[in-house]
Design a protein around this motif. Structure first.
Motif, PDB file in Angstrom:
ATOM      1  N   LEU A   1      -7.190   5.192  -3.035  1.00 32.44           N
ATOM      2  CA  LEU A   1      -7.891   6.254  -2.406  1.00 32.44           C
ATOM      3  C   LEU A   1      -7.318   7.544  -2.930  1.00 32.44           C
ATOM      4  CD1 LEU A   1      -8.455   5.180   1.220  1.00 32.44           C
ATOM      5  CD2 LEU A   1     -10.257   5.642  -0.436  1.00 32.44           C
ATOM      6  N   TYR A   2      -5.991   7.602  -2.875  1.00 30.93           N
ATOM      7  CA  TYR A   2      -5.366   8.701  -3.637  1.00 30.93           C
ATOM      8  C   TYR A   2      -5.540   8.997  -4.836  1.00 30.93           C
ATOM      9  CZ  TYR A   2      -1.392  11.768  -5.019  1.00 30.93           C
ATOM     10  OH  TYR A   2      -0.684  12.906  -5.775  1.00 30.93           O
ATOM     11  N   GLU A   3      -5.717   8.046  -5.814  1.00 32.83           N
ATOM     12  CA  GLU A   3      -5.899   8.131  -7.194  1.00 32.83           C
ATOM     13  C   GLU A   3      -7.214   8.548  -7.322  1.00 32.83           C
ATOM     14  OE1 GLU A   3      -2.934   4.663  -8.575  1.00 32.83           O
ATOM     15  OE2 GLU A   3      -4.868   4.069  -8.243  1.00 32.83           O
TER      16      GLU A   3
ATOM     17  N   GLY B   1      -4.638   8.847   6.453  1.00 31.11           N
ATOM     18  CA  GLY B   1      -4.723   8.238   7.888  1.00 31.11           C
ATOM     19  C   GLY B   1      -4.347   6.694   7.892  1.00 31.11           C
ATOM     20  N   ILE B   2      -4.462   5.972   6.662  1.00 35.03           N
ATOM     21  CA  ILE B   2      -4.074   4.479   6.407  1.00 35.03           C
ATOM     22  C   ILE B   2      -2.649   4.872   6.467  1.00 35.03           C
ATOM     23  CG2 ILE B   2      -3.834   2.666   4.805  1.00 35.03           C
ATOM     24  CD1 ILE B   2      -6.627   3.417   3.937  1.00 35.03           C
ATOM     25  N   CYS B   3      -1.918   5.694   5.851  1.00 38.40           N
ATOM     26  CA  CYS B   3      -0.298   5.628   5.837  1.00 38.40           C
ATOM     27  C   CYS B   3       0.307   5.900   7.140  1.00 38.40           C
ATOM     28  CB  CYS B   3      -0.011   6.981   4.825  1.00 38.40           C
ATOM     29  SG  CYS B   3      -0.357   6.444   3.034  1.00 38.40           S
TER      30      CYS B   3
ATOM     31  N   ALA C   1      -1.132   5.172  10.208  1.00 34.21           N
ATOM     32  CA  ALA C   1      -1.487   4.008  10.820  1.00 34.21           C
ATOM     33  C   ALA C   1      -0.463   2.888  10.364  1.00 34.21           C
ATOM     34  CB  ALA C   1      -2.920   3.486  10.657  1.00 34.21           C
ATOM     35  N   SER C   2      -0.129   2.837   9.378  1.00 34.87           N
ATOM     36  CA  SER C   2       1.156   1.509   8.861  1.00 34.87           C
ATOM     37  C   SER C   2       2.313   2.282   8.926  1.00 34.87           C
ATOM     38  CB  SER C   2       0.714   1.222   7.470  1.00 34.87           C
ATOM     39  OG  SER C   2       0.585   2.170   6.659  1.00 34.87           O
ATOM     40  N   GLN C   3       2.738   3.737   8.950  1.00 30.73           N
ATOM     41  CA  GLN C   3       3.832   4.186   8.985  1.00 30.73           C
ATOM     42  C   GLN C   3       4.468   3.895   7.735  1.00 30.73           C
ATOM     43  OE1 GLN C   3       5.833   2.744  12.476  1.00 30.73           O
ATOM     44  NE2 GLN C   3       4.677   4.374  13.948  1.00 30.73           N
ATOM     45  N   SER C   4       3.604   4.120   6.649  1.00 33.42           N
ATOM     46  CA  SER C   4       4.334   4.013   5.146  1.00 33.42           C
ATOM     47  C   SER C   4       3.729   4.820   4.240  1.00 33.42           C
ATOM     48  CB  SER C   4       4.323   2.596   4.794  1.00 33.42           C
ATOM     49  OG  SER C   4       2.972   1.913   4.631  1.00 33.42           O
TER      50      SER C   4
END
Length: 400
Positions: free
Chosen positions: A350-352, A375-377, A379-382
């Motif tokens: 998604l970033y790309e 948001g995904i990052c 949620a996963s804290q990474s």
């Protein structure tokens, strides 16, 4: 007494390990008629074992009996040439038909484990006397498969080498049966880290299959697949590139354009070429890999998502934003569909994709993709390794 003598003669060629009566009964159809009939009647068979035990020739328990190695060797030494041949062939044939024949053994099997010592002894007698080489080779190859499945790879190598020698004696060194056993040997060499020996084994197997079946046989492709794995294990990119290029022709000729081996090989070659900055050929490989994955029935969507993403990244770096967008959109959509990229991989994609939208001046779409990735990052804290902490802004002029 005749039944006792036959039981002793058979057991003499099967080593000193305990010989289970149940195993004899399961394989009695592969024994001489008189021994087969004796095993059908347990009362009669029990009397035969009792006579041998009384004479001090065997040690017997409730379900098994055994003969000492010294008695076995002395007994066999006294047999005539024809008797040695007859009982050696009987023992090997019995074991070859009793040992489970499988393409792959998955785990520990009590029946196989109980037969290992007997197989080794009977095959050794067959090799020393020059008898029953066909059945011995088949049996030794099966034992190698089982030992490999149990993690006893060094032992498996020993039996595979013996199986290859039996095949060469009977059928010659260029027979496809020998090629199969050499391929099996190469697999275990690779698993034990003996890459040079594995490489030589797979190359020899390929020569045998090509000479026997021609360049478009699936056996050739299987051996080529194993050779590719050795090249990958070596971490030598020059060797890997040579092997991938050779494999492409083998796979295309023998398996066709829609086989996973072909698109996987194209993708792997493309990655090496990209690292060598050969962008033109890398792009061609990624495009062909994508095309071949789409030809599969059904299309290999997991592979398509990977290939489309990598092709999109390559095109984006080459400045071909519109075409890159098409592939990055396709990859992100497939990852969502397959639910295989809900973590870091989807965030990177998604970033790309957002970066591609930004370069194409589609700012709302870019913002949407970046926010979803963020948001995904969260949620996963990474944060994915390839995803920087800050959004790459265009250069700005400063007013003094």
């Amino acid at each position: 007494l005749p039944l006792s003598a036959e039981v002793f003669a058979l057991a003499a060629f099967m080593g000193p390990q305990p010989l289970y009566v149940g195993a004899l009964r399961r394989g009695r159809n592969y024994l001489p008629e008189s021994l087969k009939d004796g095993l059908a009647d347990m009362a009669t068979f029990g009397k035969a074992l009792g006579a041998l035990q009384t004479a001090g020739l065997i040690r017997a328990g409730r379900s098994a009996f055994a003969i000492s190695p010294l008695l076995q060797e002395r007994f066999i030494a006294r047999l005539s040439h024809d008797e040695k041949r007859s009982w050696c062939e009987t023992a090997v044939k019995f074991l070859a038909n009793l040992f489970p024949f499988k393409e792959e053994h998955e785990c520990f099997d009590l029946q196989c484990t109980r037969l290992i010592g007997h197989v080794s002894a009977a095959a050794t007698w067959a090799a020393n006397l020059g008898y029953a080489q066909e059945d011995a080779g088949r049996l030794l190859n099966q034992l190698g498969l089982y030992l490999r499945a149990c993690g006893q790879r060094e032992e498996a190598i020993k039996y595979y080498l013996h199986a290859v020698a039996c095949g060469e004696t009977i059928d010659g060194p260029a027979h496809p049966k020998v090629g199969v056993r050499i391929n099996n040997l190469g697999v275990v060499y690779r698993e034990t880290g003996k890459l040079s020996e594995a490489r030589d084994a797979f190359r020899r197997a390929m020569r045998i299959f090509k000479d026997a079946y021609g360049p478009d046989d699936h056996m050739l492709a299987m051996a080529m697949r194993n050779l590719v794995a050795v090249a990958e294990d070596s971490k030598d990119e020059e060797e890997m590139e040579r092997c991938y290029r050779r494999a492409l022709k083998v796979y295309a000729d023998s398996l066709g354009q829609a086989h996973p081996y072909l698109h996987e090989c194209l993708y792997s070659l493309g990655r090496i070429l990209r690292r060598k900055n050969n962008i033109k050929d890398a792009r061609r490989c990624f495009q062909e890999a994508l095309r071949c994955a789409l030809l599969c029935s059904p299309p290999d969507e997991a592979a398509i998502a990977v290939y489309a993403r990598n092709l999109g990244r390559l095109l984006l770096r080459a400045g071909e934003v519109r075409e890159a967008l098409e592939h990055l959109e396709s990859s992100a959509a497939l990852q969502r569909k397959l639910k295989s990229g809900e973590g870091a991989i989807l965030a990177e994609s998604l970033y790309e994709l957002g970066n591609a939208y930004r370069l194409d001046k589609q700012i709302p779409e870019a913002r949407k993709c970046i926010e979803e990735a963020l948001g995904i990052c969260r949620a996963s804290q990474s944060i994915p390794p390839s995803m920087p902490f800050s959004w790459p802004l265009p250069p700005r002029r400063m007013n003094r």
